[in-house]
Structures are given as C-alpha cells and as structure tokens.
Design a protein around this motif. Sequence first.
Motif, short mmCIF file in Angstrom:
data_model
loop_
_atom_site.label_atom_id
_atom_site.label_comp_id
_atom_site.label_asym_id
_atom_site.label_seq_id
_atom_site.Cartn_x
_atom_site.Cartn_y
_atom_site.Cartn_z
N ALA A 158 50.33 37.10 43.54
CA ALA A 158 49.80 36.14 44.51
C ALA A 158 48.79 36.74 45.47
O ALA A 158 47.87 36.05 45.90
CB ALA A 158 50.95 35.50 45.30
N PRO A 159 48.93 38.05 45.83
CA PRO A 159 47.92 38.60 46.74
C PRO A 159 46.48 38.45 46.24
O PRO A 159 45.55 38.47 47.02
CB PRO A 159 48.32 40.08 46.84
N MET A 160 46.30 38.30 44.92
CA MET A 160 44.93 38.15 44.44
C MET A 160 44.35 36.82 44.91
O MET A 160 43.15 36.69 45.16
CB MET A 160 44.87 38.24 42.91
N ILE A 161 45.19 35.78 45.06
CA ILE A 161 44.70 34.48 45.53
C ILE A 161 44.43 34.53 47.02
O ILE A 161 43.42 34.01 47.51
CB ILE A 161 45.73 33.37 45.20
N GLY A 162 45.33 35.13 47.78
CA GLY A 162 45.18 35.17 49.23
C GLY A 162 44.46 36.39 49.76
O GLY A 162 44.32 36.55 50.97
N ASN A 163 44.00 37.26 48.87
CA ASN A 163 43.31 38.47 49.28
C ASN A 163 41.82 38.19 49.44
O ASN A 163 41.07 38.21 48.46
CB ASN A 163 43.55 39.59 48.26
N SER A 164 41.39 37.96 50.65
CA SER A 164 40.00 37.60 50.90
C SER A 164 39.05 38.77 50.77
O SER A 164 37.83 38.60 50.82
CB SER A 164 39.86 36.98 52.28
N GLU A 165 39.59 39.98 50.59
CA GLU A 165 38.73 41.14 50.38
C GLU A 165 38.21 41.20 48.95
O GLU A 165 37.24 41.90 48.66
CB GLU A 165 39.50 42.43 50.71
N LEU A 166 38.88 40.48 48.05
CA LEU A 166 38.46 40.48 46.65
C LEU A 166 37.23 39.59 46.47
O LEU A 166 37.20 38.44 46.92
CB LEU A 166 39.58 39.95 45.75
N ALA A 167 36.24 40.11 45.79
CA ALA A 167 35.12 39.27 45.37
C ALA A 167 35.60 38.32 44.27
O ALA A 167 36.62 38.57 43.63
CB ALA A 167 33.98 40.14 44.86
N LEU A 168 34.86 37.25 44.05
CA LEU A 168 35.26 36.28 43.04
C LEU A 168 35.38 36.92 41.68
O LEU A 168 36.34 36.65 40.93
CB LEU A 168 34.25 35.12 43.00
N SER A 169 34.47 37.80 41.34
CA SER A 169 34.53 38.47 40.03
C SER A 169 35.79 39.31 39.90
O SER A 169 36.40 39.37 38.82
CB SER A 169 33.29 39.34 39.83
N GLU A 170 36.20 39.95 40.99
CA GLU A 170 37.41 40.77 40.97
C GLU A 170 38.65 39.91 40.83
O GLU A 170 39.60 40.27 40.13
CB GLU A 170 37.48 41.61 42.25
N LEU A 171 38.66 38.77 41.51
CA LEU A 171 39.80 37.86 41.39
C LEU A 171 39.98 37.39 39.95
O LEU A 171 41.09 37.39 39.41
CB LEU A 171 39.60 36.66 42.32
N ILE A 172 38.87 37.02 39.31
CA ILE A 172 38.95 36.53 37.94
C ILE A 172 39.35 37.65 36.99
O ILE A 172 40.11 37.44 36.03
CB ILE A 172 37.62 35.89 37.50
N ALA A 173 38.87 38.86 37.24
CA ALA A 173 39.26 39.99 36.40
C ALA A 173 40.76 40.22 36.48
O ALA A 173 41.41 40.48 35.46
CB ALA A 173 38.50 41.24 36.84
N ARG A 174 41.33 40.10 37.67
CA ARG A 174 42.78 40.27 37.82
C ARG A 174 43.53 39.12 37.14
O ARG A 174 44.57 39.34 36.51
CB ARG A 174 43.16 40.34 39.30
N ALA A 175 43.01 37.91 37.27
CA ALA A 175 43.66 36.76 36.62
C ALA A 175 43.69 36.93 35.11
O ALA A 175 44.65 36.53 34.45
CB ALA A 175 42.94 35.47 37.00
N CYS A 176 42.65 37.54 34.57
CA CYS A 176 42.58 37.73 33.12
C CYS A 176 43.49 38.85 32.63
O CYS A 176 43.62 39.06 31.42
CB CYS A 176 41.14 37.98 32.70
N GLU A 177 44.12 39.57 33.55
CA GLU A 177 45.14 40.55 33.17
C GLU A 177 46.49 39.88 32.94
O GLU A 177 47.41 40.50 32.40
CB GLU A 177 45.28 41.61 34.26
N LEU A 178 46.62 38.60 33.36
CA LEU A 178 47.86 37.85 33.21
C LEU A 178 47.75 36.92 32.01
O LEU A 178 46.65 36.49 31.64
CB LEU A 178 48.15 37.03 34.47
N PRO A 179 48.87 36.54 31.42
CA PRO A 179 48.82 35.57 30.33
C PRO A 179 48.63 34.16 30.87
O PRO A 179 48.92 33.88 32.03
CB PRO A 179 50.19 35.71 29.66
N LEU A 180 48.14 33.29 30.01
CA LEU A 180 48.08 31.88 30.35
C LEU A 180 49.49 31.30 30.41
O LEU A 180 50.40 31.77 29.73
CB LEU A 180 47.26 31.12 29.30
#
Length: 422
Positions: A158-180
């Motif tokens: 969840a910190p990836m969603i609420g972590n405002s220090e992450l750029a959008l590209s970084e957020l999506i990269a982290r999301a793609c480490e998780l399964p659908l």
Amino acid sequence: MSLVAAAAESAGMSSERLARIRPAMQAVVDSGKAAGIHTAITRKGKVVHDERVGSIDPATNAPLPADAIYRIYSMTKPIVCVALMTLYEEGRFQLYTPAAQFLPALGKLKVLEVTPDGVERLVEMARPITIADLMMHTAGFSYSFLDSPAGALYCEHAPMIGNSELALSELIARACELPLAYQPGSRWHYSISIDVAAHLAERVADRPLRDLLQERIFEPLGMTDTDFGVPVGKRNLVMSMRGVDDICAPGTTLLSMFDLWQQGVNTSVDVSESYPVDRPGRFMRGGHGLFSTAADYLRFAQMMLNGGELDGARILSRKTLETMHTNHVPRTLLPYELGGVASPGYGFGLGERVLEDVGLANVMGSPGEFGWSGAAKTYYWIDPAEEMVGIFLTQLESPDEPKMNHIANSLGLQPYDFLTQS
C-alpha cells in the motif's frame, strides 16, 4: 431576485425549489459531519445554483470561499481519460490495442488465482490487457483498500499508492511486480488501472502527465487552479480534511474506516504526505492527485456536456465523447460492484459510470447521465438530456452510505445513514 435565481428561471428551473438545497447542506454541516460544502448546478450553460455553507477550516471557522481548493481524488480519473482520448483522436492507438505495446511490463504480468479449496497459484494471462481495459477497470488490477484475491499483496504494498515521493513511472513499475487480481476482461474491479493509463499516456505523448494535462485540457479551458499541487500563495485556500482515516495510508480499508466511523471518529485528517500540495513535479497520478475548484471543474464538465468544446476551445469531438460515455462493460459483468456494493442500472464507459436504466438504479435522472466521485466526498454528474451539470464538493474521508449499509448488513448490524446518523 438574484442574478443566479433569474438565470435559473430563464433556464427553465425553479429558483424556489433550488433554494431547498442550501438548508439540506447546512443541516449536514450543523451535524458536524462536514466542515463546509459547495454545490453548483448549470443548465443550458447557465449557472442556476451556486451555494456554499460552513467553513474552510473548523479550527478557524473561516467561511468557505468560492475559490476554495479541494483534493478531488478519483474525480482526477475522467480528466486523465479525456487527455488519453485526445491521443486516441490523433490515431496513436486503438481502444483494442494491447497496452503492453507502450508499457512492455504489462505483457509479463501473472494472475493470482485461488482454487475452490483455497490454494493460490500464479497463472498466465488469458489475453492481453487492452487500453480500453485500463479505462474500464477490467484490466485485472486492484486497490489496497478493496478485497480481491491479490488484496493481501496490495495491502502489503500500500505504501506505493500513498507514497507521494514515488514518480508515476516508479509506482507503475512496483505495481507490475505484483500479480493481477483477475484475468483481464473477466471482471469489473475498481483499481489503479487509470494510474497505469496515465503512465501509458505519458509514453504515447512523450510528455510528463502534468504537462500533458496542462497543454491539452487546463490551459485551453482556463482551469487555472487545477494541478497536482497548489502554489504557495494559494495554500490558504485548500480546504481542511475531516473524516476517519487517510484512504491512501497503509492498512486502511473500507472495513477499517467503517469501524472507526462506528466508534464516532470524525476529526481532522492529515493527508499532507499522501496527497501533498508542494510536489507537483513529482506527485502525478492518474487515479487521484489533482487539486481543483468548483469553477474549474464546472468548466471541464461543461466542455463535456457541450460535446467537447467550451468558449471556442475544442478538446474532443462529440463522437469521441459519445464513445466514452457509452457502456463498454459486457452485460455478463454488470451490475458492477465497488467495495461489494452493486450499481444496478449503470454501465461503465471509458473512465466513468453511465446511467442506462433509471428504474433499476432507483435514482432520478436520464439515460445517458454520467459522472464520477472522489474518496473525500467530491461528486459530479452530467445529464445531457436535461443539459445539466451538478457538482458537490467537500472534504470528508469516511465510508459513504451504501458501503456503510452493506458492511453493516454483512456484520448483522443496523444500517447507518451517512447524512442523518448522529
């Protein structure tokens, strides 16, 4: 008669009946649930109602100004989808184009399946995620605050969603480490998919999302107070947040928010880290993140009601907007559910809901009405048949009435009414 009242009558509206809105909103403020509320309605291009009650900050009791700035959360989504569709009109992609064509990591995702006996396993995607899937919430992603087969993993990250220090590209990269959470196209499930769509738009346009929105929507429409941050000189206009918890915070779920609301929690909520005013160059999102005002969002909504144009600025074609606000979700996946609460009578287009059956929906409206809302109780709707736009703005992070009632019923408790329960 005031100018607004005169405009209401000339637009075929009853100023006497519109006057009923203010006392109803004042009652909500007087109950202590919301600090302040701004409501506005246009018909046939005229402002027929524009009222504010309460304060911008209960700590100071300063009146709510007309130019108050709100964190609009998921009302960011329609704006981002409009920007993406300007690229569609330029022939950059088709709705059925695999999203992995622009974001290769999307082609490598696995799906977390749970067998009937509770065994979890990762499987291949049955088909690629399309660009339309991202806007429709049928791509298979999830949110950390929603239950799903991948819910525990989303909560863990969840910190990836609420972590405002992450750029959008970084957020999506982290999301793609998780399964659908689901197979693409197999289910409507509210999710971070429009954040993914926003990053895809950056790739297609070769422009940062903030610049893309400014150039294609905000500047042409004169939306001067809409951005991913707030200038220093206007931060005194940002409305204070009330509620039970920060929905972007780690561990926050609809059930945890309901539990706090049941305990009578309704206080000031600090969202300055998960939704900052001072990082617009880095804090860019597709599913939330924008700040806006009633006047600015009315201009965006009026443009869509007008068929893509406002005051000489053409954003989209009428046919593109009609395509966006037609149901795209297969009938077998309707009614869609958000947090376990079904929305009968509604379909879902490219970025927001669309009303199809007034009777099934149990609301007053017209087939073709569309709009969306935000987590802090911001809401807007457009009724093309009546040539009307409506906006409701406040800042309150709490479970809304349908979700509260659904959760209460599932727990064997009595339903609770968001507006009237003390």
